[in-house]
Design a protein around this motif. Structure first.
Motif, short mmCIF file in Angstrom:
data_model
loop_
_atom_site.label_atom_id
_atom_site.label_comp_id
_atom_site.label_asym_id
_atom_site.label_seq_id
_atom_site.Cartn_x
_atom_site.Cartn_y
_atom_site.Cartn_z
N ILE A 1 30.33 70.76 55.82
CA ILE A 1 31.54 70.07 55.35
C ILE A 1 31.26 69.14 54.17
O ILE A 1 31.99 69.15 53.18
N TYR A 2 30.22 68.33 54.29
CA TYR A 2 29.98 67.28 53.30
C TYR A 2 28.76 67.52 52.41
O TYR A 2 28.49 66.75 51.50
N GLY A 3 28.03 68.58 52.66
CA GLY A 3 26.77 68.83 51.95
C GLY A 3 26.89 68.86 50.44
O GLY A 3 26.12 68.21 49.74
N ALA A 4 27.84 69.63 49.94
CA ALA A 4 27.97 69.78 48.49
C ALA A 4 28.30 68.45 47.81
O ALA A 4 27.91 68.22 46.66
N THR A 5 28.98 67.57 48.51
CA THR A 5 29.40 66.30 47.92
C THR A 5 28.36 65.19 48.11
O THR A 5 28.04 64.46 47.18
N TYR A 6 27.81 65.07 49.32
CA TYR A 6 26.99 63.92 49.65
C TYR A 6 25.52 64.23 49.89
O TYR A 6 24.69 63.32 49.87
N LEU A 7 25.16 65.46 50.15
CA LEU A 7 23.78 65.77 50.48
C LEU A 7 23.10 66.53 49.34
O LEU A 7 22.51 67.58 49.51
N ARG A 8 23.18 65.98 48.18
CA ARG A 8 22.57 66.59 47.01
C ARG A 8 21.87 65.50 46.20
O ARG A 8 22.11 64.32 46.39
N LYS A 9 20.98 65.93 45.31
CA LYS A 9 20.31 64.95 44.45
C LYS A 9 21.33 64.38 43.47
O LYS A 9 22.14 65.13 42.91
N PRO A 10 21.30 63.08 43.25
CA PRO A 10 22.24 62.50 42.29
C PRO A 10 21.91 62.91 40.86
O PRO A 10 20.73 63.02 40.50
N ASN A 11 22.93 63.14 40.05
CA ASN A 11 22.71 63.44 38.63
C ASN A 11 22.63 62.11 37.87
O ASN A 11 22.74 61.03 38.46
N GLY A 12 22.46 62.18 36.57
CA GLY A 12 22.31 60.97 35.75
C GLY A 12 23.49 60.02 35.88
O GLY A 12 23.32 58.80 35.98
N GLU A 13 24.69 60.56 35.89
CA GLU A 13 25.90 59.74 36.01
C GLU A 13 25.94 59.04 37.38
O GLU A 13 26.26 57.86 37.47
N ASN A 14 25.60 59.78 38.42
CA ASN A 14 25.55 59.19 39.76
C ASN A 14 24.52 58.06 39.83
O ASN A 14 24.78 57.01 40.43
N LEU A 15 23.35 58.29 39.25
CA LEU A 15 22.30 57.27 39.27
C LEU A 15 22.75 56.00 38.58
O LEU A 15 22.52 54.89 39.09
N LYS A 16 23.39 56.13 37.43
CA LYS A 16 23.87 54.94 36.71
C LYS A 16 24.88 54.17 37.55
O LYS A 16 24.83 52.95 37.65
N ARG A 17 25.81 54.90 38.17
CA ARG A 17 26.83 54.27 39.01
C ARG A 17 26.17 53.56 40.19
O ARG A 17 26.50 52.41 40.51
N LEU A 18 25.22 54.23 40.86
CA LEU A 18 24.53 53.63 42.00
C LEU A 18 23.73 52.40 41.59
O LEU A 18 23.71 51.40 42.31
N LEU A 19 23.07 52.46 40.44
CA LEU A 19 22.29 51.30 39.97
C LEU A 19 23.19 50.12 39.64
O LEU A 19 22.84 48.97 39.94
N ARG A 20 24.35 50.37 39.01
CA ARG A 20 25.29 49.28 38.72
C ARG A 20 25.76 48.63 40.03
O ARG A 20 25.80 47.41 40.15
N LYS A 21 26.12 49.47 40.99
CA LYS A 21 26.58 48.97 42.28
C LYS A 21 25.47 48.18 42.98
O LYS A 21 25.70 47.10 43.52
N GLU B 1 22.88 46.68 41.61
CA GLU B 1 22.58 45.46 40.88
C GLU B 1 23.58 44.36 41.23
O GLU B 1 23.21 43.20 41.42
N LYS B 2 24.85 44.72 41.36
CA LYS B 2 25.87 43.75 41.75
C LYS B 2 25.57 43.17 43.13
O LYS B 2 25.91 42.03 43.42
N ARG B 3 24.96 43.97 43.98
CA ARG B 3 24.65 43.54 45.34
C ARG B 3 23.26 42.93 45.47
O ARG B 3 22.83 42.57 46.56
N GLY B 4 22.53 42.85 44.35
CA GLY B 4 21.22 42.21 44.37
C GLY B 4 20.05 43.14 44.65
O GLY B 4 18.97 42.69 45.04
N PHE B 5 20.23 44.44 44.45
CA PHE B 5 19.15 45.40 44.66
C PHE B 5 18.95 46.24 43.40
O PHE B 5 19.18 47.44 43.40
N PRO B 6 18.46 45.62 42.33
CA PRO B 6 18.38 46.34 41.05
C PRO B 6 17.42 47.53 41.06
O PRO B 6 17.60 48.47 40.30
N SER B 7 16.41 47.55 41.90
CA SER B 7 15.47 48.68 41.89
C SER B 7 15.65 49.57 43.12
O SER B 7 14.71 50.18 43.60
#
Length: 134
Positions: free
Chosen positions: A97-117, A119-125
């Motif tokens: 059900i969720y594999g294609a959406t959530y159980l895949r390696k993040p692409n560059g755009e996903n990584l940038k979004r995750l890093l921004r999120k 960093e806002k929460r105090g976990f930059p690395s």
């Protein structure tokens, strides 16, 4: 699925299950629609099977709390062999059900979004930490 009255009020549900009741119901409905094993049925002697909510709760308990299949018997009313089969089928359903959406390696755009999120929460690395886990 038939009507059932919630065991816990919304604020207690979130505290107990670490998710909103609406999310639980959404996952439950998706799993039932994918695999009718999770739907409530009438057995050969005319008894109703256990509630889909019990099956999903058992799977969540085993995954989230690392508890054994037989430990869900008292709370969810599933014997060990049923709890084990339930967990296997639940995991397969979630993957489909969720594999294609959530159980895949993040692409560059996903990584940038995750890093921004993060960093806002105090976990930059955060991404490097997750990468080291594998």
């Amino acid at each position: 699925m038939g009507f059932h009255s919630p065991r816990y009020p919304a604020h207690n549900f979130r505290r107990r299950f670490q998710m909103r009741g609406e999310l639980f119901e959404s996952i439950l409905n998706a799993v039932i629609n994918h695999d009718h094993y999770f739907a409530r049925k009438i057995d050969v002697v005319g008894q109703q099977s256990i509630l889909p909510h019990q099956k999903l709760t058992s799977a969540f308990q085993m995954l989230a709390n690392e508890c054994s299949a037989d430990s869900t018997d008292e709370y969810c009313r599933l014997v060990e062999i049923t709890a084990t089969e339930n967990l296997k089928r639940f995991c397969k359903a979630i993957e489909v059900i969720y594999g294609a959406t959530y159980l895949r390696k993040p692409n560059g755009e996903n990584l940038k979004r995750l890093l921004r999120k993060a960093e806002k929460r105090g976990f930059p690395s955060m991404i490097r930490s997750l990468d080291c886990m594998h």
